[in-house]
Design an enzyme around this catalytic site. Structure first.
Site, PDB file in Angstrom:
ATOM      1  N   LYS A  88      12.244   1.788  45.492  1.00  0.00           N
ATOM      2  CA  LYS A  88      13.476   1.079  45.292  1.00  0.00           C
ATOM      3  C   LYS A  88      14.075   1.715  43.716  1.00  0.00           C
ATOM      4  CE  LYS A  88      14.759  -2.063  48.430  1.00  0.00           C
ATOM      5  NZ  LYS A  88      15.803  -1.459  49.193  1.00  0.00           N
ATOM      6  N   HIS A 106       5.482  10.121  38.929  1.00  0.00           N
ATOM      7  CA  HIS A 106       6.032  11.165  40.063  1.00  0.00           C
ATOM      8  C   HIS A 106       4.976  12.072  40.445  1.00  0.00           C
ATOM      9  CE1 HIS A 106       9.526  12.643  41.802  1.00  0.00           C
ATOM     10  NE2 HIS A 106       8.993  13.931  41.383  1.00  0.00           N
TER      11      HIS A 106
HETATM   12  C1  GAR Z   1       2.465   8.347  44.918  1.00  0.00           C
HETATM   13  O1  GAR Z   1       2.076   9.835  45.093  1.00  0.00           O
HETATM   14  C2  GAR Z   1       3.390   8.351  43.862  1.00  0.00           C
HETATM   15  O2  GAR Z   1       3.383   9.347  42.847  1.00  0.00           O
HETATM   16  C3  GAR Z   1       4.696   8.312  44.713  1.00  0.00           C
HETATM   17  O3  GAR Z   1       4.316   7.520  45.652  1.00  0.00           O
HETATM   18  C4  GAR Z   1       3.005   7.469  46.023  1.00  0.00           C
HETATM   19  C5  GAR Z   1       2.366   6.125  46.019  1.00  0.00           C
HETATM   20  O4  GAR Z   1       1.143   6.056  46.677  1.00  0.00           O
HETATM   21  N1  GAR Z   1       5.892   7.843  43.932  1.00  0.00           N
HETATM   22  C6  GAR Z   1       6.943   8.456  43.917  1.00  0.00           C
HETATM   23  O5  GAR Z   1       7.328   9.404  45.053  1.00  0.00           O
HETATM   24  C7  GAR Z   1       8.088   7.963  43.125  1.00  0.00           C
HETATM   25  N2  GAR Z   1       9.203   8.880  43.129  1.00  0.00           N
HETATM   26  P1  GAR Z   1       0.042   4.925  46.493  1.00  0.00           P
HETATM   27  O6  GAR Z   1       0.737   3.807  47.061  1.00  0.00           O
HETATM   28  O7  GAR Z   1      -1.071   5.214  47.098  1.00  0.00           O
HETATM   29  O8  GAR Z   1      -0.137   4.677  44.723  1.00  0.00           O
END
Ligand code: GAR
Length: 203
Positions: A88, A106
């Site tokens: 969010k 990121h």
């Molecule tokens: C991760 O790859 C993080 O970098 C990404 O969501 C994933 C969460 O994985 N975040 C984004 O894309 C933000 N723009 P996780 O729940 O296994 O940590």
């Protein structure tokens, strides 16, 4: 003690790796914040007795808004807010309340492949379709614009031989699990310096 609040929306693999990496240090996770109550990260928080706050920008039973959340985190003496897959947008008031105390991970090399809609597998699809030969992870400070704050650390990985966005995701995730705890420790132990309008990591 150095107190973290970790914001999550998904399976929580970054939350887990951070939790493990800081286990025997003076850094601790005092809360997990989410808008997705049944996500894997919340299950992990519950199993490890980490308080969970549910946040919503619309009134919803059992959820707090970001202003109330600010008060809760201040009362927990949170030093750093870590966005670990929180999908969010963070409201401006919250960013102001924790100025320079919010970081985000990121799953690409910013400033490429960032911005609105660029999260999770969407990022890796865009990287794949561009035929980028390198990808990686970025940890940056959060300001009022998506994926725009100053970059603290990045790590790249060769993706020249991948066959799918999922292959990229797998390689990048491994890096994320190293990079995020590394940066959190550097910030907690005051090994980050901002000068010349740039971020420097000290040994
Ligand atoms: C991760 O790859 C993080 O970098 C990404 O969501 C994933 C969460 O994985 N975040 C984004 O894309 C933000 N723009 P996780 O729940 O296994 O940590």
């Amino acid at each position: 003690m150095y107190n973290l609040s970790v914001f999550v929306s998904g399976r929580g693999s970054n939350l887990k790796s951070l939790f493990q990496e800081i286990y025997d240090s003076d850094i601790r996770i005092v809360s997990v914040v989410t808008s997705v109550p049944d996500c894997g990260a919340v299950i992990f928080a519950d199993e490890n007795n980490i308080p969970v706050f549910l946040v919503s920008d619309k009134p919803k039973e059992g959820f707090v808004n970001f202003d109330t959340l600010t008060g809760l985190l201040k009362s927990q003496n949170v030093n750093l807010v870590v966005l670990a897959g929180f999908l969010k947008k963070i409201p401006d008031n919250f960013v102001e309340a924790f100025q320079n105390k919010i970081i985000n991970i990121h799953p690409a090399l910013l400033p490429s492949f960032g911005g609105k809609g660029m999260y999770g597998i969407n990022v890796h699809k865009a990287v794949f379709e561009k035929s980028a030969q390198l990808s990686g992870a970025t940890v940056h400070f959060v300001d009022k614009v998506y994926d725009n704050g100053k970059i603290i650390a990045q790590k790249s990985v060769d993706i020249s031989d991948v066959n799918s966005p999922e292959d990229i995701a797998e390689r990048v995730l491994k890096i994320e699990h190293e990079l995020l705890p590394f940066v959190v420790k550097k910030i907690a132990f005051k090994k980050i310096e901002i000068r010349n309008n740039r971020v420097y990591i000290l040994n």
